[in-house]
Design a protein around this motif. Structure first.
Motif, PDB file in Angstrom:
ATOM      1  N   SER A   2      31.074  -5.838  48.808  1.00  0.00           N
ATOM      2  CA  SER A   2      32.485  -5.835  49.146  1.00  0.00           C
ATOM      3  C   SER A   2      32.975  -7.213  49.557  1.00  0.00           C
ATOM      4  O   SER A   2      32.253  -7.982  50.161  1.00  0.00           O
ATOM      5  CB  SER A   2      32.720  -4.857  50.290  1.00  0.00           C
ATOM      6  OG  SER A   2      34.009  -4.988  50.785  1.00  0.00           O
ATOM      7  N   THR A   4      35.787  -7.108  51.296  1.00  0.00           N
ATOM      8  CA  THR A   4      36.656  -6.676  52.376  1.00  0.00           C
ATOM      9  C   THR A   4      36.030  -7.029  53.713  1.00  0.00           C
ATOM     10  O   THR A   4      34.894  -6.689  53.977  1.00  0.00           O
ATOM     11  CB  THR A   4      36.904  -5.156  52.306  1.00  0.00           C
ATOM     12  OG1 THR A   4      37.453  -4.858  51.036  1.00  0.00           O
ATOM     13  CG2 THR A   4      37.839  -4.705  53.388  1.00  0.00           C
ATOM     14  N   GLN A   6      36.227  -6.723  57.874  1.00  0.00           N
ATOM     15  CA  GLN A   6      36.792  -5.881  58.917  1.00  0.00           C
ATOM     16  C   GLN A   6      37.713  -6.702  59.814  1.00  0.00           C
ATOM     17  O   GLN A   6      37.483  -7.878  60.037  1.00  0.00           O
ATOM     18  CB  GLN A   6      35.679  -5.269  59.769  1.00  0.00           C
ATOM     19  CG  GLN A   6      34.761  -4.371  58.993  1.00  0.00           C
ATOM     20  CD  GLN A   6      35.462  -3.131  58.486  1.00  0.00           C
ATOM     21  OE1 GLN A   6      36.387  -2.648  59.112  1.00  0.00           O
ATOM     22  NE2 GLN A   6      35.039  -2.609  57.366  1.00  0.00           N
ATOM     23  N   GLU A 107      44.185   0.598  50.942  1.00  0.00           N
ATOM     24  CA  GLU A 107      42.751   0.739  51.158  1.00  0.00           C
ATOM     25  C   GLU A 107      42.517   1.801  52.222  1.00  0.00           C
ATOM     26  O   GLU A 107      43.163   1.775  53.268  1.00  0.00           O
ATOM     27  CB  GLU A 107      42.124  -0.569  51.644  1.00  0.00           C
ATOM     28  CG  GLU A 107      42.232  -1.712  50.670  1.00  0.00           C
ATOM     29  CD  GLU A 107      41.595  -3.001  51.190  1.00  0.00           C
ATOM     30  OE1 GLU A 107      41.170  -3.043  52.370  1.00  0.00           O
ATOM     31  OE2 GLU A 107      41.521  -3.962  50.414  1.00  0.00           O
ATOM     32  N   VAL A 109      39.344   3.290  54.408  1.00  0.00           N
ATOM     33  CA  VAL A 109      37.945   3.150  54.790  1.00  0.00           C
ATOM     34  C   VAL A 109      37.475   4.505  55.309  1.00  0.00           C
ATOM     35  O   VAL A 109      38.146   5.115  56.144  1.00  0.00           O
ATOM     36  CB  VAL A 109      37.774   2.069  55.888  1.00  0.00           C
ATOM     37  CG1 VAL A 109      36.319   1.937  56.302  1.00  0.00           C
ATOM     38  CG2 VAL A 109      38.343   0.736  55.409  1.00  0.00           C
ATOM     39  N   THR A 154      35.131   1.716  51.081  1.00  0.00           N
ATOM     40  CA  THR A 154      36.563   1.498  51.042  1.00  0.00           C
ATOM     41  C   THR A 154      37.041   1.894  49.653  1.00  0.00           C
ATOM     42  O   THR A 154      36.577   1.351  48.655  1.00  0.00           O
ATOM     43  CB  THR A 154      36.919   0.026  51.321  1.00  0.00           C
ATOM     44  OG1 THR A 154      36.428  -0.335  52.605  1.00  0.00           O
ATOM     45  CG2 THR A 154      38.416  -0.206  51.250  1.00  0.00           C
TER      46      THR A 154
END
Length: 163
Positions: A2, A4, A6, A107, A109, A154
């Motif tokens: 990922s 992405t 946090q 998105e 999660v 995600t």
């Protein structure tokens, strides 16, 4: 795998990852984040959060039928992704919405291990099982990002900005 990263709940957005033209996150993308982990009434809360973001970014109030349809598509995709996480992925932890002048990214999660997929063959007259089919039909693209050594995933979807 990922890209992405946090960021804290309630944060208005994450910083672009990296710099320059090769950055996976456009520098002009504005983010909104909503923590959903311990909330009740998650789907209406997520829709209200998305509606406020659309208002803040000028998608609402809609000045034309096309702009209204684009905003309604975003709200439907938010509902479907959050509902899917509730039903099939141990519940959503976070909703993120990012906006650029050309597209909007949603998105969700969650803690689930499954892989969302449109039900095939799709049977329009049967109840249930339409969520990811709707996402696939309304979005420019969608997919799943997983973080190595962390549970969950995600699920993301991108929609075109109204003209």
């Amino acid at each position: 795998m990922s890209t992405t990263r946090q960021h804290p709940p309630g944060d208005l957005g994450r910083e672009p990852e990296g710099a320059g033209a090769d950055s996976p996150v456009p520098a002009e993308r504005q983010w909104r984040t909503l923590s959903l982990g311990q909330a009740s009434g998650i789907v209406p809360m997520a829709r209200d959060f998305a509606r406020q973001a659309l208002h803040d970014w000028g998608w609402l109030p809609a000045s034309s039928a096309d702009r209204r349809a684009a905003a309604e598509d975003v709200l439907l995709v938010v509902s479907e992704l959050v509902t899917n996480a509730c039903l099939h992925a141990e519940g959503p932890e976070e909703l993120r919405i990012g906006c650029t002048p050309k597209a909007l990214r949603v998105e969700v999660v969650d803690r689930g291990t499954g892989q969302p997929a449109p039900r095939t063959p799709h049977r329009a007259g049967r109840p249930g099982g339409h969520g990811m089919f709707i996402v696939q039909r309304l979005c420019l693209d969608w997919g799943v990002q997983r973080t190595p050594d962390r549970p969950g995933k995600t699920v993301w979807a991108e929609l075109a900005a109204p003209a």
